[in-house]
Design a protein around this motif. Structure first.
Motif, short mmCIF file in Angstrom:
data_model
loop_
_atom_site.label_atom_id
_atom_site.label_comp_id
_atom_site.label_asym_id
_atom_site.label_seq_id
_atom_site.Cartn_x
_atom_site.Cartn_y
_atom_site.Cartn_z
N ASN A 646 13.49 17.06 31.60
CA ASN A 646 14.93 16.76 31.62
C ASN A 646 15.17 15.56 32.26
OD1 ASN A 646 15.31 20.17 31.90
ND2 ASN A 646 16.54 19.05 30.78
N SER A 647 14.43 14.70 32.79
CA SER A 647 14.58 13.47 33.40
C SER A 647 15.45 12.50 32.19
CB SER A 647 13.32 12.68 33.74
OG SER A 647 12.66 13.27 34.84
N GLY A 648 16.17 12.04 32.62
CA GLY A 648 17.21 11.21 31.76
C GLY A 648 18.17 12.02 31.07
N SER A 649 18.25 13.54 31.29
CA SER A 649 19.42 14.29 30.52
C SER A 649 20.62 13.99 30.97
CB SER A 649 18.94 15.52 30.79
OG SER A 649 17.72 16.16 30.09
N PRO A 650 21.61 13.96 29.99
CA PRO A 650 22.97 13.76 30.53
C PRO A 650 23.43 15.08 31.21
CG PRO A 650 22.90 14.23 28.15
CD PRO A 650 21.49 14.20 28.58
N ALA A 651 24.16 15.05 32.24
CA ALA A 651 24.96 16.08 32.98
C ALA A 651 26.48 15.81 32.48
CB ALA A 651 24.80 16.13 34.29
N LEU A 652 27.10 17.09 31.96
CA LEU A 652 28.44 17.02 31.35
C LEU A 652 29.24 17.74 31.96
CD1 LEU A 652 26.15 17.13 28.30
CD2 LEU A 652 27.94 15.19 27.97
N ASP A 653 30.25 17.56 31.78
CA ASP A 653 31.55 18.51 32.39
C ASP A 653 31.99 19.52 31.49
OD1 ASP A 653 33.45 17.04 30.74
OD2 ASP A 653 34.37 16.01 32.11
N ALA A 654 33.16 20.36 31.69
CA ALA A 654 33.61 21.27 31.02
C ALA A 654 33.96 20.89 29.57
CB ALA A 654 34.59 22.16 31.64
N TYR A 655 34.21 19.44 29.41
CA TYR A 655 34.86 19.09 28.00
C TYR A 655 33.94 18.03 27.55
CZ TYR A 655 39.15 20.49 30.49
OH TYR A 655 40.29 21.08 30.97
N GLY A 656 32.57 18.10 28.06
CA GLY A 656 31.63 17.32 27.20
C GLY A 656 31.36 16.02 27.63
N ASN A 657 32.06 15.39 28.70
CA ASN A 657 31.99 14.45 29.00
C ASN A 657 30.95 13.98 30.14
OD1 ASN A 657 34.68 13.48 28.03
ND2 ASN A 657 35.77 14.59 29.57
N LEU A 658 30.26 12.67 29.99
CA LEU A 658 29.13 12.38 30.91
C LEU A 658 29.52 12.23 32.45
CD1 LEU A 658 26.00 11.82 30.77
CD2 LEU A 658 26.74 9.34 30.83
N VAL A 659 29.23 13.23 33.35
CA VAL A 659 29.35 12.97 34.67
C VAL A 659 28.21 12.82 35.43
CG1 VAL A 659 31.37 14.60 34.58
CG2 VAL A 659 29.24 15.42 35.10
N GLY A 660 27.03 12.81 35.12
CA GLY A 660 25.89 12.54 35.63
C GLY A 660 24.46 12.39 34.84
N LEU A 661 23.57 11.74 35.48
CA LEU A 661 22.23 11.62 35.06
C LEU A 661 21.12 12.39 35.92
CD1 LEU A 661 20.71 10.11 32.62
CD2 LEU A 661 20.34 8.35 34.28
N ASN A 662 20.62 13.27 35.12
CA ASN A 662 19.72 14.19 35.76
C ASN A 662 18.30 13.50 36.19
OD1 ASN A 662 18.86 17.37 36.45
ND2 ASN A 662 17.10 16.27 35.16
N PHE A 663 17.76 13.57 37.29
CA PHE A 663 16.58 13.12 37.46
C PHE A 663 15.42 13.61 38.61
CE2 PHE A 663 19.11 11.63 41.22
CZ PHE A 663 18.20 11.31 42.13
N ASP A 664 15.92 14.99 39.01
CA ASP A 664 14.88 15.45 39.93
C ASP A 664 15.53 16.79 40.13
OD1 ASP A 664 12.77 15.87 41.41
OD2 ASP A 664 13.29 14.50 43.12
N ARG A 665 14.63 17.76 41.01
CA ARG A 665 15.17 18.81 41.71
C ARG A 665 15.00 18.83 42.84
NH1 ARG A 665 11.33 23.11 38.32
NH2 ARG A 665 10.27 21.24 38.25
N GLN A 666 15.63 19.66 43.55
CA GLN A 666 15.45 20.09 45.30
C GLN A 666 14.31 20.90 45.42
OE1 GLN A 666 19.53 20.89 46.86
NE2 GLN A 666 18.62 22.24 48.23
N TRP A 667 13.32 20.39 46.28
CA TRP A 667 12.24 20.92 46.72
C TRP A 667 12.13 22.46 46.80
CZ3 TRP A 667 10.28 23.40 51.40
CH2 TRP A 667 8.96 23.17 51.49
N GLU A 668 13.15 22.87 47.61
CA GLU A 668 13.26 24.42 47.72
C GLU A 668 13.50 25.28 46.63
OE1 GLU A 668 14.73 22.22 51.40
OE2 GLU A 668 15.10 21.98 49.29
N GLY A 669 13.75 24.84 45.62
CA GLY A 669 14.08 25.34 44.08
C GLY A 669 12.95 25.07 43.07
#
Length: 712
Positions: A646-669
């Protein structure tokens, strides 16, 4: 001190109640649309994936076989992570023109840099083909079943009429209970457009890996080129920018906690449907075993790297590689315990049995098989970590395989070129004295922790790590591996080509090499005591797991199932959210540029900050990219269920617009690969505001912004 509290002992405020239940890496043709809309999605499943017309899937690609990327302009501009493009950025770097350190931004399309061998894959269509693949398999098991499935798969692929730039592949889902065919279009002319310096793209580097809060601008940009007909083509100066069916609009609206998001990409591997017994073994046995080997390795490396700058530089990449999984496994164990994963799975199994008593026999079979496999699986865990941590043993393994291939007549000129390249890569950063200390430690751990029946004759004398150093140093004096023994008039350090000039004499010398003999002794014991046993039991487990998966889907009518990740196109969804991972610890959902400056350490390889970024911060020259707080948001977290790939995956909002770029996870999860829990599982993304701020204000690459559709 790490908290050992169970979930039941943690008081969660009302704000942390979750409507989201299972997470999931959903096939885009079988989305959990109702829950997505309940959580806030405004578009339809057809807007996400529709093979008959343009949809969001036409903007999402698998990047270079391992990451994800997305199209963000009508001229084929691609966005992915900096760490996904790292090798390509590095390949264009020289001492005189260090793009990793300085960053790179093409001034126009003519300045974009080709990357031979890099590809991106679009998914044109997905179809379920279970009846075709399982035809004639009734009553078959084991090798006979595998052979028939393979035959049916090859026949199906051969029957498909596709374009010459397309291919069809078939993937197993739900542990072999269902099969799906994918039509893939591969583009081969991918050019580097831009990347920030690694002081932005890798900010925090090893220390912040898997950690929140993060402040990393982990992004880079490429462009897809096609022939004049917009079809895939090999690199050519006559190729033109690809015209996509769809590209993602980029939103720089402020984000709020509980905003709906979804992530679209190619997650690598998850195992969400394992029985409780399997999770218990991972949590209590195999993960701790692998962690323990890396504990001692990292301690040895850290001691030398802290006192010797040359070693720190030489070993930084190795240290990061070893620490990456080590840190993830520690978080996984803690998360499985804290989320009461085993207890929840045991409860679920009893619930299933109450509805379908036949499941008890399957669970009993799995319990028996896992318990029988456990000592062998534990030995495999320790054994597999030896060459992953000790390069001396990794080299011994490589040379041993080389000798075997030469003796078998399966080693050719092409194999030799690849082998010499691999050796050169290791030797350029190999310190035999330092690695002897690592090897001494991991051998002592292996000799001490392994049951006696798994140890080769003579290895019991390696239980003392201090004594091992002297033994290994003595071996090294007569070893080709360490570069101290001469063969064919050269050493592995001085001239690899000369070492291989006379392969017959090299093979003869390698067979007498003490370190290779040591490795062959260890490997021989593993093969004779463990390999076949762990493999045959795993075949039994796999067959039972397939039955268990089918029984779960047939019995639990209230649950909507998704297949485990397997590097195919998936959708995951959740909400922007902070977290309370431990007692008295609360994290907000976003970080800002001010946090970058708080971490700034001048000249540090992890936390240095470019002078221009400091100037922009001091002048508060943020343009349209600041949020309502007056700062530029850098990273944010959400409850999207992600994993490697999922590195590099688009994070999209409720309307399908790009709002972020996935790159990692939080250690505790990080236990989400096995047991997703929305209370603890968080993915980490680069905010689009920060991406465009860097492109615009830092890189002065405004010509790229003109291609994009930016929603303000």
């Amino acid at each position: 001190m790490k908290s050992k509290l169970l979930l039941s002992a943690i008081l969660l405020p009302a704000a942390m109640a979750f409507a989201q239940q299972y997470g999931g890496m959903w096939m885009p043709t079988e989305l959990n649309e109702k829950e997505m809309k309940d959580l806030g999605m405004k578009i339809s499943a057809k807007d996400i994936f529709d093979p008959s017309k343009a949809s969001i899937k036409d903007a999402v690609v698998q990047f270079d076989g391992g990451c994800t990327a997305e199209v963000i302009s009508g001229q084929g501009l691609l966005l992915t992570n900096h760490h996904c493009g790292y090798d390509n950025i590095q390949s264009h770097s020289t001492v005189e023109n260090d793009l990793l350190t300085n960053g790179f931004w093409a001034k126009n399309m003519e300045g974009e840099l080709p990357n031979p061998g890099v590809t991106v894959d679009f998914i044109a269509d997905i179809k379920e083909v279970t009846p075709q693949i399982l035809a004639g398999t009734d009553g078959l098991t084991g090798a006979a079943l595998d052979a028939k499935v393979k035959q049916n798969t090859e026949a199906y692929i051969a029957s498909q009429k596709v374009e010459n730039y397309q291919k069809v592949t078939v993937k197993s889902m739900y542990y072999g209970n269902k099969y799906y065919a994918y039509v893939i279009e591969t583009y081969k002319d991918i050019r580097l457009v831009g990347a920030p310096p690694q002081s932005i793209g890798k900010f925090g580097s090893d220390t912040d890996n898997w950690v929140w809060p993060r402040h990393t601008g982990d992004f880079s940009m490429f462009r897809i080129y096609a022939d004049k007909n917009n079809k895939p083509a090999e690199y050519s100066k006559d190729n033109v920018p690809y015209k996509p069916k769809h590209f993602l609009p980029i939103s720089i609206k402020d984000k709020q906690e509980n905003d709906f998001t979804f992530v679209f990409g190619f997650p690598g591997r998850t195992t969400e449907y394992l029985p409780a017994i399997a999770v218990e073994k991972i949590m209590n046995e195999t993960d701790p075993a692998m962690i323990s080997v890396r504990d001692v390795t990292l301690k040895v490396l850290d001691e030398k790297m802290r006192t010797d700058n040359a070693t720190r530089i030489k070993y930084s990449s190795k240290y990061a590689r070893i620490a990456n999984s080590w840190k993830k496994w520690i978080g996984e164990v803690e998360g499985l315990k804290k989320s009461n994963a085993v207890g929840k799975k045991q409860q679920y199994e009893q619930s299933l049995i109450s509805k379908n008593p036949q499941i008890k026999a399957t669970i009993d079979g799995l319990n028996k098989a896992y318990n029988e496999q456990a000592p062998y699986a534990l030995n495999r865990a320790y054994y597999s970590e030896l060459p992953r941590n000790a390069e001396t043993l990794a080299l011994a393994s490589l040379f041993s395989s080389y000798v075997e291939a030469v003796d078998n007549g399966t080693f050719n000129a092409k194999s030799l070129d690849g082998f010499k390249t691999r050796l050169s890569e290791i030797y350029k950063d190999y310190e035999s004295d330092l690695d002897a200390k690592v090897t001494a430690q991991v051998l002592a751990l292996y000799a001490t922790k392994s049951a006696p029946q798994f140890l080769p004759s003579g290895l019991e004398k390696f239980k003392d790590a201090k004594a091992n150093v002297a033994v290994l140093e003595n071996y090294a004096k007569n070893s080709i591996i360490t570069g101290q023994a001469n063969v064919n008039g050269a050493t592995t350090y001085s001239d690899i080509n000369k070492v291989f000039a006379d392969q017959a004499s090299l093979v003869k010398a390698l067979k007498n090499d003490p370190l290779i003999q040591l490795w062959n002794n260890i490997k021989g014991a593993y093969v004779s005591t463990t390999h076949s046993k762990v493999t045959s039991l795993q075949a039994d487990i796999d067959a039972l797991q397939k039955t268990f998966m089918a029984q779960q889907m047939a019995t639990d009518k209230d649950r909507k199932f998704f297949p485990d990740a397997n590097s195919t196109l998936r959708v995951t969804y959740g909400k922007v959210k902070g977290s309370n991972p431990r007692d008295a610890v609360s994290y907000g959902y976003k970080t800002n540029l001010a946090g970058v400056m708080e971490k700034y350490v001048p000249g540090d390889y992890e936390f240095d900050v470019p002078k221009k970024l400091i100037s922009l911060y001091n002048a508060k020259d943020y343009g349209i990219y600041k949020d309502k707080t007056g700062d530029v948001p850098v990273n944010f977290t959400a409850t999207n269920h992600t994993t490697g790939g999922n590195s590099g995956s688009p994070a999209l909002d409720a309307y399908g617009n790009l709002v972020g770029l996935n790159f990692d996870r939080q250690w505790e999860g990080t236990m989400s690969d096995i047991n997703y829990d929305p209370k603890f599982s968080r993915n980490i993304m680069v905010d689009t505001k920060y991406i465009l701020f860097i492109v615009d204000k830092f890189a002065d690459a405004k010509w790229l912004l003109n291609e994009m559709k930016i929603i303000k």
